[in-house]
Design an enzyme around this catalytic site. Structure first.
Site, PDB file in Angstrom:
ATOM      1  NE  ARG A  11      -2.011  -0.941   3.713  1.00 35.38           N
ATOM      2  CZ  ARG A  11      -1.532   0.088   4.402  1.00 35.38           C
ATOM      3  NH1 ARG A  11      -1.823   1.321   4.044  1.00 35.38           N
ATOM      4  NH2 ARG A  11      -0.771  -0.097   5.464  1.00 35.38           N
ATOM      5  CG  ASP A  17      -6.590  -8.358   7.557  1.00 35.88           C
ATOM      6  OD1 ASP A  17      -5.752  -8.184   8.454  1.00 35.88           O
ATOM      7  OD2 ASP A  17      -6.694  -7.599   6.579  1.00 35.88           O
ATOM      8  CG  HIS A  53      -6.140  -4.413  10.997  1.00 37.68           C
ATOM      9  ND1 HIS A  53      -4.838  -3.998  11.040  1.00 37.68           N
ATOM     10  CD2 HIS A  53      -6.219  -5.261   9.931  1.00 37.68           C
ATOM     11  CE1 HIS A  53      -4.153  -4.568  10.057  1.00 37.68           C
ATOM     12  NE2 HIS A  53      -4.973  -5.330   9.374  1.00 37.68           N
ATOM     13  CB  SER A  72       2.222  -6.370   8.564  1.00 35.98           C
ATOM     14  OG  SER A  72       2.709  -7.249   7.609  1.00 35.98           O
ATOM     15  CE  LYS A 126      -5.484  -4.167   4.974  1.00 35.93           C
ATOM     16  NZ  LYS A 126      -5.999  -4.869   6.166  1.00 35.93           N
ATOM     17  NE  ARG A 180       0.578  -8.791   2.262  1.00 35.57           N
ATOM     18  CZ  ARG A 180       0.030  -8.607   3.451  1.00 35.57           C
ATOM     19  NH1 ARG A 180      -0.954  -9.380   3.850  1.00 35.57           N
ATOM     20  NH2 ARG A 180       0.456  -7.664   4.258  1.00 35.57           N
ATOM     21  CE  LYS A 196      -3.679  -8.726  11.684  1.00 32.80           C
ATOM     22  NZ  LYS A 196      -4.292  -8.951  10.356  1.00 32.80           N
ATOM     23  CB  THR A 197      -2.466 -14.769   9.049  1.00 31.27           C
ATOM     24  OG1 THR A 197      -2.923 -13.490   8.599  1.00 31.27           O
ATOM     25  CG2 THR A 197      -3.030 -15.837   8.140  1.00 31.27           C
TER      26      THR A 197
END
Length: 531
Positions: free
Chosen positions: A60, A258, A221, A239, A201, A322, A243-244
């Site tokens: 981003r 997410d 988030h 990031s 996003k 990704r 988290k994932t």
């Protein structure tokens, strides 16, 4: 409204200003994959997934994200470096240029929706210049049934033209790429960048305004999963904090990885229909769920391929490699993606200073303080010029996507936490035994054991000790984790060096929080470090 029962050839977008285009409507993932390969825009790897290169932008571009400032947003949005105002007239002129650019081209259109709880559903029409961008929308948004498409009426529109370049002097952008939200016209306008994350996003940012302002729902988030007893766990983290990875638990069903909402009815729902995971250093041993999801229907971005095999360790294009895939590529999922009864919240941080405990329990004041702070650390090599660990603070663990003032979200979270009587834990997935370069990364198996113990209530009756500087409550014992790991000071050979580093990190926290002090109550202020 456009009639969705027409054939692709008859489907019209003239009411959006797009004329004489060849429109591909609601193509399947397989068709979009095939078209991408035919056009030379991607290749099929040995696992059957599609691999593409997003071009100039592999992430981003936060400084090129704008919100149109008008009577809907003027008094609600927290304007500044994160939410940069854009002139309504400039938006209209730029939109006209983009739809003129798309006119006469072959384009790809998809109707989809966000928010798995039907009471909060947001219908979206996505208009893409590129087939693989449309495939990304298929993966990441929720997919309507044939029956639902018959009466589908889009509320928001995403117009995505990666190869259109803005002229900053004329168009009012900072450079040639842009991602602009217009809340009055309900349009996300994206151009000059092929990075697909801007699509996802953009809608996430829109929901971060719509849900709290209009629906009394907290947008988060975070990832979320649910146990056999129906208890929901929520994982916040920036990031690289896990988290994932940590929400993909074989013992629990995944709600999403997410973006979620927490409703007034105490339900947690996924915004999305897929996952967008980092694949740097990915292996089947460490992350079997994500590795197994890379199959036909998945899109890999900016990876290096050798003889059809992906080299997940090669970051020569970007560290931000990704994969996007529909959530049904994961076996153990909650259907629909809605959970109830939230019992535990985990704030994940990758502390490269090696200061914070691997697990600690937070008071409501500390929870609000750490939520507003949103701390992690960047390590050497992740960005140009970074040779030492650098603290990174992102309010609410997602500042780039939060249009309102962070304390608005923190107050909602604090209220919901106390109402639902949830436990809040701070988890350090970062360094132990010293800072980055001296210490080592916390073992994933230890982190998983700590989280499992918290979820199973095994840390309710153990003895705690207080961190001398951060005031955090650290358990003295945890099943299947060595006791010496639990107090970070004990893992350092040089205890005085630890104390110096802890005070240094505490000062970073305090300096960062100065901008929130006038909005924070006494309980939140008392939740910060003592030093």
């Amino acid at each position: 409204m456009v009639d969705n029962n027409k054939t692709t050839q008859e489907f019209s977008l003239e009411n959006y200003g797009i004329k004489d285009a060849k429109i591909n409507y609601q193509l399947s993932s397989e068709e979009l994959h095939e078209i991408t390969v035919q056009k030379g825009q991607g290749v099929t790897v040995n696992s059957g997934a599609l691999a593409v290169n997003t071009g100039e932008f592999t992430g981003r571009s936060p400084k090129d994200r704008f919100i149109v400032k008008d009577d809907v947003t003027q008094d609600e949005v927290w304007w500044g470096d994160v939410n940069i105002p854009f002139d309504p007239a400039k938006f209209d002129a730029l939109y006209a240029k983009v739809v003129d650019y798309l006119s006469g081209k072959e384009i790809f259109v998809r109707d989809a929706y966000a928010c798995a709880d039907k009471s909060y559903q947001l219908n979206i029409r996505v208009i893409n210049e590129l087939p693989w961008s449309n495939m990304f929308a298929h993966n990441m948004f929720l997919r309507p049934t044939e029956e639902e498409l018959k009466d589908f009426s889009p509320e928001w529109t995403v117009v995505n033209a990666p190869n259109f370049m803005a002229d900053p002097e004329i168009d009012g952008t900072r450079q040639h790429n842009f991602a602009i939200l217009n809340f009055k016209k309900k349009i996300a306008l994206i151009g000059g960048t092929g990075y697909t994350g801007e699509i996802k996003k953009g809608i996430f940012s829109a929901l971060n305004f719509i849900l709290p302002v209009n629906k009394n729902t907290l947008p988060m988030h975070c990832s979320a999963n649910v146990g056999e007893a129906g208890d929901t766990a929520i994982f916040f983290g920036l990031s690289g904090t896990g988290k994932t990875t940590l929400s993909a638990d074989p013992e629990r069903k995944l709600i999403g990885d997410d973006e979620h909402g927490w409703t007034a009815e105490n339900k947690i729902f996924n915004f999305e229909g897929g996952c967008y995971a980092k694949v740097i250093n990915l292996s089947s041993e460490k992350e079997p769920d994500i590795y197994g999801a890379i199959k036909p229907g998945a899109i890999l971005e900016n990876v290096i391929i050798k003889d059809g095999e992906v080299d997940f360790d090669d970051t020569s294009i970007t560290q931000n490699t990704r994969v996007s895939y529909p959530i049904y590529h994961i076996n153990n999922i909650k259907e629909p993606s809605v959970g109830e009864n939230p019992k535990n919240i985990f704030f994940l941080t990758a502390d490269a200073f090696g200061v914070l405990p691997p697990i600690s329990k937070l008071t409501p004041g500390q929870a609000a303080y750490h939520f507003i702070s949103g701390y992690t650390a960047k390590v050497a090599g992740t960005e140009a010029g970074i040779t030492e660990p650098v603290p990174s603070f992102s309010a609410c663990f997602g500042a780039p996507f939060m249009p309102l003032h962070p304390t608005r979200y923190a107050e909602m979270l604090s209220h919901k936490m106390q109402e639902a009587n949830v436990n809040v834990w701070l988890i350090n997935t970062g360094w132990t035994g010293g800072p980055y370069g001296i210490g080592s990364r916390m073992k994933l198996k230890y982190t998983r054991e700590m989280i499992s113990s918290a979820l199973e209530g095994l840390l309710s009756d153990v003895e705690y000790q207080e961190h001398p500087i951060f005031g955090l409550q650290m358990p003295k014992t945890c099943p299947n984790v060595p006791n010496e790991v639990l107090n970070p000071r004990d893992t350092w050979k040089d205890k005085e060096a630890y104390d110096v580093k802890a005070k240094e990190l505490a000062l970073f926290f305090k300096n960062n929080f100065k901008k929130f002090e006038e909005y924070a109550n006494e309980e939140i202020m008392n939740g910060g470090p003592k030093a």
